[in-house]
Design an enzyme around this catalytic site. Structure first.
Site, PDB file in Angstrom:
ATOM      1  N   ARG A  18       0.809  -1.163   0.101  1.00 25.63           N
ATOM      2  CA  ARG A  18      -0.097  -0.094   0.137  1.00 25.63           C
ATOM      3  C   ARG A  18       0.635   1.352  -0.092  1.00 25.63           C
ATOM      4  O   ARG A  18       0.435   2.243  -0.291  1.00 25.63           O
ATOM      5  CB  ARG A  18      -1.004   0.129   1.244  1.00 25.63           C
ATOM      6  CG  ARG A  18      -1.842   1.235   1.298  1.00 25.63           C
ATOM      7  CD  ARG A  18      -3.000   0.924   2.088  1.00 25.63           C
ATOM      8  NE  ARG A  18      -3.145   0.364   3.343  1.00 25.63           N
ATOM      9  CZ  ARG A  18      -2.227   1.025   4.224  1.00 25.63           C
ATOM     10  NH1 ARG A  18      -1.948   2.283   4.253  1.00 25.63           N
ATOM     11  NH2 ARG A  18      -1.939   0.104   5.464  1.00 25.63           N
ATOM     12  N   TYR A  39     -18.277  16.236 -14.466  1.00 25.20           N
ATOM     13  CA  TYR A  39     -18.535  14.646 -14.638  1.00 25.20           C
ATOM     14  C   TYR A  39     -19.515  14.609 -13.187  1.00 25.20           C
ATOM     15  O   TYR A  39     -19.107  15.290 -11.978  1.00 25.20           O
ATOM     16  CB  TYR A  39     -17.131  13.894 -14.333  1.00 25.20           C
ATOM     17  CG  TYR A  39     -17.569  12.423 -14.058  1.00 25.20           C
ATOM     18  CD1 TYR A  39     -18.400  11.752 -14.816  1.00 25.20           C
ATOM     19  CD2 TYR A  39     -16.929  11.761 -12.901  1.00 25.20           C
ATOM     20  CE1 TYR A  39     -18.863  10.273 -14.467  1.00 25.20           C
ATOM     21  CE2 TYR A  39     -17.354  10.539 -12.660  1.00 25.20           C
ATOM     22  CZ  TYR A  39     -18.190   9.778 -13.428  1.00 25.20           C
ATOM     23  OH  TYR A  39     -18.257   8.405 -12.916  1.00 25.20           O
ATOM     24  N   ASP A  90      -9.121  18.796 -13.436  1.00 24.03           N
ATOM     25  CA  ASP A  90      -9.539  17.282 -14.126  1.00 24.03           C
ATOM     26  C   ASP A  90      -9.203  17.488 -15.336  1.00 24.03           C
ATOM     27  O   ASP A  90     -10.139  18.007 -16.192  1.00 24.03           O
ATOM     28  CB  ASP A  90     -11.012  16.903 -13.699  1.00 24.03           C
ATOM     29  CG  ASP A  90     -11.119  15.618 -14.396  1.00 24.03           C
ATOM     30  OD1 ASP A  90     -10.450  15.008 -14.910  1.00 24.03           O
ATOM     31  OD2 ASP A  90     -12.045  14.966 -13.694  1.00 24.03           O
ATOM     32  N   LYS A  98      -9.417   6.020 -18.862  1.00 29.10           N
ATOM     33  CA  LYS A  98      -9.854   6.517 -20.225  1.00 29.10           C
ATOM     34  C   LYS A  98      -8.848   6.498 -20.962  1.00 29.10           C
ATOM     35  O   LYS A  98      -8.190   5.337 -21.105  1.00 29.10           O
ATOM     36  CB  LYS A  98     -10.498   7.868 -19.862  1.00 29.10           C
ATOM     37  CG  LYS A  98     -11.611   8.224 -18.512  1.00 29.10           C
ATOM     38  CD  LYS A  98     -12.675   7.331 -18.569  1.00 29.10           C
ATOM     39  CE  LYS A  98     -13.499   7.497 -17.384  1.00 29.10           C
ATOM     40  NZ  LYS A  98     -14.498   6.716 -17.235  1.00 29.10           N
TER      41      LYS A  98
HETATM   42  N1  PLP Z   1     -13.372  12.522 -14.349  1.00 30.41           N
HETATM   43  C1  PLP Z   1     -13.976  12.517 -15.603  1.00 30.41           C
HETATM   44  C2  PLP Z   1     -14.023  14.013 -16.327  1.00 30.41           C
HETATM   45  C3  PLP Z   1     -14.760  11.439 -15.897  1.00 30.41           C
HETATM   46  O1  PLP Z   1     -15.333  11.564 -17.098  1.00 30.41           O
HETATM   47  C4  PLP Z   1     -14.580  10.391 -14.920  1.00 30.41           C
HETATM   48  C5  PLP Z   1     -15.399   9.042 -15.375  1.00 30.41           C
HETATM   49  O2  PLP Z   1     -16.195   9.118 -16.310  1.00 30.41           O
HETATM   50  C6  PLP Z   1     -14.047  10.636 -13.903  1.00 30.41           C
HETATM   51  C7  PLP Z   1     -13.366  11.437 -13.496  1.00 30.41           C
HETATM   52  C8  PLP Z   1     -14.075   9.155 -12.729  1.00 30.41           C
HETATM   53  O3  PLP Z   1     -13.032   8.404 -13.207  1.00 30.41           O
HETATM   54  P1  PLP Z   1     -13.056   6.751 -12.627  1.00 30.41           P
HETATM   55  O4  PLP Z   1     -14.494   6.154 -12.990  1.00 30.41           O
HETATM   56  O5  PLP Z   1     -11.913   6.279 -13.152  1.00 30.41           O
HETATM   57  O6  PLP Z   1     -13.121   6.790 -11.060  1.00 30.41           O
END
Ligand code: PLP
Length: 420
Positions: free
Chosen positions: A84, A137, A210, A235
């Site tokens: 961890r 998101y 982000d 992604k």
């Molecule tokens: N940030 C964005 C812009 C996203 O579209 C997503 C998920 O679709 C996330 C964060 C969250 O990612 P995760 O599903 O890997 O937790």
């Protein structure tokens, strides 16, 4: 070769974008600049000479002696101790990720949401305040709207322009949170302007970006003043739709605080197998992104001229509100777009289109080798209250497309057939 020396790299990694060259050339030059890092950064050969780094599946690591153990625990000697707290496969991936972001350090996490919640909880305590965009998101929006208030952290949601961020700031603002381009509206936020604003704040709030929709291929927020950039690695970074992960990158000092909180404290650790899969995906990252971004721009232009489509959201389009800013801030316009179907009953028509596509797959997530299409209002953004969705500009008939690696002409024909 864990750290790549500058003299081995000829590409422009500085984050400076040349707006005078055409889009294809821009994509090619960005891919050329990143391709060597994608293949070689953070790639120590295995002890047996294996070219692919080993997947080290061990929860604990043997000490050489009692003195070694004590020194390692006192932090006087670097050592692998416990899975961890650190793992060689994950650390090698982090070296590659830091190189791609041109960051001092990167911390891989169990998911994108672990990266987001961990970064925010590293910076904030009860009584603190965050400014965040309305359009983002939905699970991130839920974090700010529903979860953080339980811990005494309040958020003001704003439209993505710098004046709205400025008006919302208070002396307790600890984070100016940005998602650019935004999910699913592809809104573009001026990171340099938000970073300049943060420097005027009473407590010098952190700018956290982000960049999942852009990936490190399309933009480098740290180069224009952001404190931390984070991504869902699920992604475009991993790129094959076979792993869940996240990453936070920035200064060594900030990233080590995030690591202490999210990894050591909250346990949001990435597994070595997932790290290996992400690193494998990253070796082809530059050429994958070059192709997916080119396809998205081609599909966006085609749909924008389609009689059955009323609006297309993609920063490549000159009528997109973020087009001029994206031209300055982004190396590429990204592999995602969204569009609205024309006429009455847009939701029913949208559903028909979804079910008629034969190459594009109807599924959540994005950044896959496959083109993925989703209806945000009934799926990814269904947890957002309808009024919040309306304020964020998310129409009920909106469809979001994540371009994959299929041939662009085949994709365009698939959408034409489905729309027809
Ligand atoms: N940030 C964005 C812009 C996203 O579209 C997503 C998920 O679709 C996330 C964060 C969250 O990612 P995760 O599903 O890997 O937790």
């Amino acid at each position: 070769m864990t750290a790549l020396r500058g003299e081995l790299l000829s590409g422009n990694l500085s984050g400076v974008i040349d707006p005078s060259i055409g889009y294809g050339e821009q994509l090619r030059s960005r891919a050329d600049a990143l391709a060597t890092l994608c293949v070689h950064a953070g790639e120590p050969p295995g002890e047996d000479g294996s070219l692919d780094p080993p997947i080290v599946m061990s929860s604990a690591f043997a000490f050489e002696s009692a003195e070694h153990a004590a020194r390692a625990f006192r932090g006087e000697e670097e050592a692998w101790i416990y899975g961890r707290w650190g793992n060689p496969t994950v650390a090698a991936l982090e070296t590659k990720l830091a190189a791609l972001e041109q960051a001092e350090a990167a911390c891989a996490t169990a998911s994108g949401m672990a990266a987001i919640s961990g970064a925010v909880l590293t910076a904030c305590e009860a009584g603190d305040h965050v400014v965040a965009p309305r359009s983002m998101y939905a699970e991130s929006a839920r974090l700010f709207r529903e979860r953080l208030p339980r811990f005494g952290i309040q958020t003001t949601f704003v439209d993505g322009d710098v004046n709205a961020y400025a008006a919302a700031m208070t002396p307790r603002t600890r984070i100016l949170y940005v998602e650019t381009p935004s999910n699913p509206m592809l809104g573009v936020v001026d990171v340099a302007a938000i970073a300049a604003l943060a420097r005027t704040g009473a407590n010098r709030p952190l700018v956290i970006v982000d960049g999942t929709f852009a990936t490190p291929f399309a933009q480098t927020p740290l180069a224009v003043g952001a404190d931390l950039v984070l991504h869902s690695m699920t992604k475009g970074i991993s790129g094959h739709g076979d792993v869940i992960g996240g990453v936070v990158a920035g200064s060594a000092e900030l990233v080590s605080r995030v690591r202490d909180t999210v990894i050591k404290g909250f346990g949001g650790v990435l597994s070595p197998l997932s790290a290996w899969l992400v690193a494998r995906g990253l070796r082809t990252f530059a050429i994958r992104q070059e192709r997916a971004c080119a396809s998205a721009a081609a599909l966006a232009a085609h749909l924008a001229a389609h009689p059955r489509v009323v609006r297309v959201h993609h920063p490549s389009l000159s009528n997109h509100p973020g087009h001029a800013l994206a031209r300055r801030q982004m190396f590429a316009y990204g592999a995602l777009l969204s569009f609205e179907i024309a006429g009455e009953n847009a939701v029913v028509r949208g559903r028909t289109v979804l079910e008629s596509l034969r190459l594009a797959t109807h599924a959540v997530s994005l950044g896959d080798v496959r083109t993925l299409v989703v209806h945000p209002a009934s799926t990814t953004h269904s947890t957002m209250p309808a009024e919040t969705r309306r304020l964020a500009g998310i129409q009920d008939g909106l469809l979001r497309v994540s371009c994959g690696l299929e041939g662009a002409a085949d994709l365009i024909a698939d959408f034409d057939r489905a729309l027809g």
